[in-house]
Motif scaffolding. Structure first.
Motif, short mmCIF file in Angstrom:
data_model
loop_
_atom_site.label_atom_id
_atom_site.label_comp_id
_atom_site.label_asym_id
_atom_site.label_seq_id
_atom_site.Cartn_x
_atom_site.Cartn_y
_atom_site.Cartn_z
N ASP A 1 1.14 -1.29 0.30
CA ASP A 1 0.38 0.23 0.15
C ASP A 1 1.07 0.89 -0.19
N GLU A 2 0.87 1.89 -1.24
CA GLU A 2 1.85 3.46 -1.24
C GLU A 2 1.78 4.51 -0.58
N ALA A 3 0.08 4.52 -0.05
CA ALA A 3 0.54 5.61 0.60
C ALA A 3 0.12 5.24 2.10
N LEU A 4 -0.07 4.11 3.07
CA LEU A 4 0.50 3.44 3.86
C LEU A 4 2.06 4.02 4.48
N LEU A 5 2.79 3.64 3.33
CA LEU A 5 4.53 3.10 3.14
C LEU A 5 4.53 4.62 3.15
N LYS A 6 4.46 5.28 2.10
CA LYS A 6 4.77 7.35 2.86
C LYS A 6 4.47 7.79 3.61
N GLU A 7 2.91 6.95 4.50
CA GLU A 7 3.01 7.75 5.72
C GLU A 7 4.28 7.24 6.57
N TRP A 8 4.12 6.16 6.65
CA TRP A 8 5.68 5.35 7.97
C TRP A 8 6.79 5.78 6.94
N ALA A 9 7.05 5.86 5.93
CA ALA A 9 8.66 5.80 5.35
C ALA A 9 9.68 6.55 6.80
N PRO A 10 8.98 7.60 7.05
CA PRO A 10 10.15 8.70 7.85
C PRO A 10 10.01 8.17 9.32
N TYR A 11 9.12 7.36 10.13
CA TYR A 11 9.65 6.15 11.13
C TYR A 11 10.20 5.28 10.92
N LEU A 12 10.44 4.65 9.72
CA LEU A 12 10.28 3.44 9.13
C LEU A 12 12.12 2.94 9.06
N MET A 13 12.48 4.55 8.35
CA MET A 13 13.41 4.70 8.32
C MET A 13 14.96 5.17 9.12
N PRO A 14 14.88 5.83 10.47
CA PRO A 14 15.85 5.48 11.38
C PRO A 14 15.28 4.39 11.62
N LEU A 15 14.45 3.87 11.96
CA LEU A 15 13.88 2.55 12.91
C LEU A 15 14.72 1.57 12.75
N ALA A 16 14.73 1.43 11.12
CA ALA A 16 15.43 0.13 10.14
C ALA A 16 16.27 0.71 10.22
N LYS A 17 17.02 1.57 10.25
CA LYS A 17 18.01 1.68 9.19
C LYS A 17 17.98 1.30 7.31
N ILE A 18 17.44 2.81 7.32
CA ILE A 18 16.38 1.73 5.67
C ILE A 18 17.26 3.54 5.25
N SER A 19 17.99 3.13 3.72
CA SER A 19 18.59 4.51 3.76
C SER A 19 17.45 4.89 2.09
N GLU A 20 16.63 4.24 1.53
CA GLU A 20 15.75 4.90 1.41
C GLU A 20 14.62 3.83 0.64
N LEU A 21 13.42 4.60 0.68
CA LEU A 21 12.64 3.18 0.80
C LEU A 21 11.67 3.97 -1.04
N ASN A 22 12.11 2.98 -1.48
CA ASN A 22 11.16 2.21 -3.17
C ASN A 22 9.85 1.26 -2.90
N VAL A 23 8.96 2.21 -3.40
CA VAL A 23 7.52 1.11 -3.56
C VAL A 23 7.47 1.42 -4.62
N VAL A 24 7.52 -0.41 -5.52
CA VAL A 24 6.92 -1.21 -6.72
C VAL A 24 6.19 -1.69 -6.59
N GLU A 25 5.59 -2.23 -7.33
CA GLU A 25 4.37 -2.70 -7.81
C GLU A 25 5.08 -4.70 -7.91
N GLU A 26 6.34 -4.55 -8.39
CA GLU A 26 6.92 -5.80 -7.78
C GLU A 26 8.04 -6.25 -7.81
N LEU A 27 8.58 -6.76 -6.53
CA LEU A 27 10.00 -6.92 -6.02
C LEU A 27 10.72 -7.49 -7.76
N PRO A 28 12.23 -7.20 -7.53
CA PRO A 28 13.12 -7.40 -8.64
C PRO A 28 13.57 -8.68 -7.94
N VAL A 29 13.64 -9.24 -9.24
CA VAL A 29 14.07 -11.18 -8.87
C VAL A 29 16.27 -11.00 -8.60
N THR A 30 16.25 -10.50 -7.34
CA THR A 30 18.42 -11.32 -6.61
C THR A 30 18.25 -11.68 -5.43
#
Length: 933
Positions: free
Chosen positions: A818-847
């Motif tokens: 859910d993009e809207a939700l994730l955007k709301e969470w992003a500011p909290y998520l990044m410091p707490l989970a030590k995330i440098s950037e958050l990308n919301v995608v349709e499908e996860l890439p295969v890696t």
RNA sequence: GGGUGCUUAGCUCAGUUGGUAGAGCACUGCCCUUACAAGGCAUAGGUCAGGAGUUCGAGUCUCUUAGCACCCACCA
């Protein structure tokens, strides 16, 4: 702007508050008749005593309840007092005198009693001083001592009334006698323990040789051969074929050369010993009963200090009972009467205060008739006491104690209330020269009664005093003004709850119920909260002689090892145990005891206050809660740092914006308020403590505080105001919720926090109102969002940890969801989970990067890593899913479950299966893909 | 002899009308991230003493066995 110290230092904050509360009259009841009354009677500690762990535990509970109800606005009274503790105090003072080479008889009765009063004044306030250190908020202006004039008058009043109702009588009875103290004691004051002894078999020659079986003598078995001097018969079982034909014949009592009859009584156990029992009515309770049944004489052979008396054979006169035993055995052996001696374990009764072997002794004593119906109600005091419990007027917590209570009352004996001591309430009975008895309030009144009865001589007052527990039984009404109907009598009888250990249910609880119902028609208290005994960390009973006692004050103030060693090893009854105690102490407290503070100690007791039989006190627990105090302290520092001199949205009509995080903590707070109150109401301090601990540490500190850092740094004005206000208000409420358990630290912090929160409506937190939950402030949407959010953070953290990322290393997060939700969470998520950037995608890439699935969300940490490791992790995840899925599918495949289980549970299982299956599918897909790379 | 409790993670203990086992401490790994190292994050660890029964389902209810603790009474 006040600055808090960097860490919590209990000793620096505890000092001032108690006096200030007391001076402000905080501990006094309001006496407002429009408020519910709440009252607890302090079980009065011995005036000789010092505070021990049992008191500290007990008082933590009571003070918690009292502070809780006081905050709720009840007319609240905690009534303190101290007990004169007849035997205990007399022993202490006598010992002190003995050190100076003086006996109480040297001083005489008046002189001795004066000494005790002096000693009471000198050291009687030790325990009350210690109680104040603990924070116990008693109304000291009402403190009583059980020998105060008014209470003493009540004691005599009660005695006189009971006498006039024929419920007290005097008589010569066999009673438990402590020869060391020289007094009678009640059944309860005697403790029997198994000890090694002998069973002596003694030949009693038959007066006429047995014509049927040719016996020349009978052999009796006894554990107390010296008492044979007082034998008045031997008895056998009426159906014992060995001896039946001898019933009615006589034997000669060895050493005394008396002839005594052979009687039959089915009390005799044919299987035990020889089946022949000597009968000594004056020195054994069972024999006494036998003697009564058969009309036998009672021959007393001992003086009151347990020496052979003058009626006995001259040879033994004046010998101590134990010496006499040896002499009697030696003589029996010499004269050929001793058949054998066998080692035998027996229960030896000892006085609980002196440890002296108790001697059943025929003496004149006063008794309360426990089972005699009174004229007014036709019920005995015992019956009344049973009735109010079975009707639920008095409730036990936990309930099981009712069994114990009833069982005791069902087998109760008359209560011996006279004690041959000097310290206590002297019995209000006067004797005429011919033994006439006049019971009256005063000597003058006794003379009146004597005159009315036609007696003209002089009167002499009974020398004895009453059992301490007699006056203790009257506290519920004697301390509130009875027989006058005072405001206190009306408000505080019955009191709300009696908080006590099970060890004094018989001594005190039952007797209070008896006396109070009998005299006032009211019950003494509505609830009885029965708690366990405080034991050491290993579950052993704390006792001075074991050297495992802890002084609550030492836990509050701390104590260095050398001092602790000294305390534990001096004044021991058996000094030879000192080295052993020292070793154990050094091992358990290598550095002594640090100062935990009263709050941590109280919180420890509260958290241990489950309803079991014993509480094992482990100082590590105390340390943990000291840390908890520090946590609270530092959380407050954080809040102050971010709110002092800033706009906290408290006083003005400022625009305030609350995030889902703020709404979540506010919702959780409403739940907490409701839970804590319920737990207090149910006497579940352990649960209250646990709920508070969890809220403060996990919800408030670990989550909320961390998230507010984001809001304070990144939010707009309105968000910042809302954050500050929420930080303050939640903290302020939590302080109030914790105050009943931790009065000092909460007061200290509240003084600074409350004004900032706009909540300082009273001078002290001790006077503040109890927080009530507000259902309108529950926001289920935010609670649900937070739950999801926490799950996401946790999942990220677990991934990071599994991949052994350094906390310093920030990585990108790729999410499908859910993009809207994730955007709301992003500011909290990044410091707490030590995330440098958050990308919301349709499908996860295969890696090869680690992927996790959460509900409908999938996400990956964008890092390169060892594909083997990732494979292992996926296998691990699948291994966790499979068994649960299998169980659920099995459950849903069972038609009986689907039919009979509640619908919501079936739905829950179905939903869970869907979630798990999706998760499994995602992992399987990922496994396949990564293999194909 | 009568009675009452207890037996759940290495330790101390929660577990509220039966619905997927929890906490603190201890242990392990990584971190001095500006509230707190008395700290943070993340793991690991249990066939709920044994057995039987009731139930769709038992740590939870019933019965039973064993061990432990305690209370009351008591055999001379």
């Amino acid at each position: 702007m006040t600055e808090l110290a960097k860490s919590f230092e209990p000793l620096e904050i505890e000092g001032q508050w108690y006096e200030r509360w007391a001076d402000a009259g905080t501990f006094k009841p309001s006496m407002a008749t429009d408020q519910p009354a709440y009252c607890i009677q302090l079980p009065p500690p011995n005036v000789t005593g010092t505070l021990h762990m049992g008191h500290a535990f007990n008082q933590t509970i009571m003070d918690g309840l009292i502070r809780y109800h006081r905050m709720k606005g009840d007319n609240t009274l905690w009534l303190p007092g101290t007990d004169h503790a007849g035997i205990a105090t007399q022993i202490v003072v006598e010992r002190q005198l003995a050190d100076q080479g003086v006996s109480r008889h040297d001083l005489g009765r008046a002189g001795f009693v004066e000494k005790v009063w002096e000693w009471k004044k000198h050291s009687g306030s030790t325990i009350t001083g210690q109680m104040k250190r603990l924070g116990s908020s008693c109304d000291w202006s009402r403190e009583y001592f059980t020998m105060d004039d008014n209470l003493s008058q009540t004691v005599t009043e009660v005695f006189v009334r009971l006498y006039e109702e024929n419920l007290i009588y005097r008589g010569k009875r066999l009673v438990n006698w402590d020869p060391v103290l020289g007094t009678a004691v009640s059944d309860l004051e005697v403790v029997s323990e198994e000890e090694d002894g002998s069973l002596w078999h003694i030949r009693y020659p038959l007066v006429e040789t047995d014509a049927v079986k040719g016996l020349t003598h009978l052999v009796v078995a006894t554990t107390r051969p010296e008492t044979m001097l007082g034998d008045v018969a031997v008895m056998v079982h009426p159906e014992d074929e060995r001896y039946q034909h001898l019933i009615g014949k006589s034997v000669t009592l060895p050493l005394c050369n008396r002839q005594i009859p052979i009687i039959a009584d089915d009390y005799v156990d044919k299987e035990f010993g020889t089946g022949v029992v000597k009968v000594t009515p004056a020195h054994d309770f069972n024999d006494y009963a036998v003697g009564q049944r058969h009309g036998l004489a009672q021959i007393s052979i001992l003086t009151l200090d347990a020496k052979i008396n003058e009626e006995s054979p001259e040879k033994y006169q004046g010998q101590d009972r134990f010496a006499a035993r040896k002499a009697v055995v030696a003589d029996l052996e010499a004269e050929g009467f001793l058949e054998s001696v066998k080692p035998h374990k027996l229960m030896v009764p000892r006085g609980d205060r002196t440890g002296a072997v108790i001697e059943p002794m025929l003496t004149d004593q006063w008794f309360v008739a426990m089972s005699k119906a009174d004229e007014k109600t036709g019920k005995s005091i015992t019956q009344k006491a049973k009735d109010v419990v079975s009707s639920g007027e008095v409730k036990f917590y936990p309930e099981q104690w009712v069994n114990t209570y009833n069982q005791w009352l069902n087998n109760i004996q008359d209560w011996c209330i006279s004690r041959q001591l000097w310290w206590g309430h002297q019995i209000p009975a006067w004797y005429g020269e011919a033994g006439e008895i006049f019971v009256a309030q005063t000597e003058a009144a006794a003379y009146e009664k004597a005159k009315a009865a036609g007696y003209k001589g002089t009167l002499k007052r009974d020398e004895d005093v009453l059992d301490t527990w007699f006056s203790a039984a009257l506290f519920p009404f004697s301390t509130v003004g009875w027989p006058k109907e005072t405001p206190e009598f009306n408000a505080f009888l019955p009191s709300s709850v009696l908080v006590t250990g099970f060890d004094i249910i018989f001594f005190w609880v039952a007797r209070m119920i008896m006396m109070t119902t009998h005299f006032t028609g009211k019950v003494p208290f509505k609830d009885v909260y029965v708690h366990g005994l405080v034991r050491d960390a290993e579950g052993k009973k704390m006792s001075k002689s074991e050297g495992n006692t802890l002084d609550p004050v030492d836990l509050i103030d701390g104590i260095p090892l050398p001092e602790l060693l000294k305390k534990r090893t001096t004044g021991l009854r058996r000094p030879e145990k000192a080295p052993q105690i020292a070793t154990k102490t050094e091992k358990e407290f290598p550095e002594g005891i640090p100062a935990y503070g009263a709050d941590a100690l109280r919180f420890t007791f509260a958290s241990l206050a489950s309803l079991g039989r014993s509480i094992n006190f482990d100082q590590k627990r105390c340390q943990g809660y000291r840390n908890f105090c520090n946590k609270l302290w530092n959380a407050t520092r954080f809040v102050l740092m971010n709110t002092q001199d800033k706009d906290c949205g408290v006083n003005v009509q400022a625009i305030v914006e609350l995030s889902f995080v703020d709404r979540w903590i506010i919702s959780r707070l409403q739940e907490l308020e409701a839970h804590v109150a319920t737990h207090f109401d149910n006497y579940r301090f352990d649960l209250a403590a646990q709920a508070l601990y969890e809220f403060v540490w996990s919800d408030y500190c670990d989550w909320y505080l961390e998230l507010t850092k984001v809001q304070l740094q990144q939010g707009n004005e309105a968000v910042q105001r809302g954050t500050r206000r929420t930080l303050l208000r939640v903290l302020e409420v939590v302080l109030r919720l914790m105050h009943p358990i931790m009065p000092f630290i909460t007061e200290e912090l509240w003084q600074t926090v409350a004004p900032l929160a706009g909540r300082k409506l009273t001078e002290f937190i001790a006077q503040a109102s109890w927080p009530l939950p507000d259902a309108s402030r529950l926001d289920q949407k935010s609670v649900a969002a937070m739950e999801q959010f926490q799950a996401l953070i946790n999942a990220c953290r677990t991934l990071r940890s599994d991949m052994q990322l350094s906390p310093a290393q920030k990585v990108p997060l790729i999410v499908k969801g859910d993009e809207a939700l994730l955007k709301e969470w992003a500011p909290y998520l990044m410091p707490l989970a030590k995330i440098s950037e958050l990308n919301v995608v349709e499908e996860l890439p295969v890696t090869q990067a680690p992927v996790q699935h959460l509900g409908t969300m999938s996400f990956m940490l964008h890092i390169e890593l060892d594909p083997v490791k990732e494979q292992q992790r996926i296998e691990g995840e699948l291994a966790k899913i499979e068994p649960e899925l299998a169980r659920l599918i099995g459950q849903l495949g069972n038609p009986q479950f689907v039919e009979r289980a509640p619908a919501h549970l079936v739905e829950q299982s179905k939903a869970r299966v869907i979630v798990l299956e999706e998760k499994r599918a995602a992992f399987l897909k990922q496994k396949e893909q990564s293999l194909s790379i």
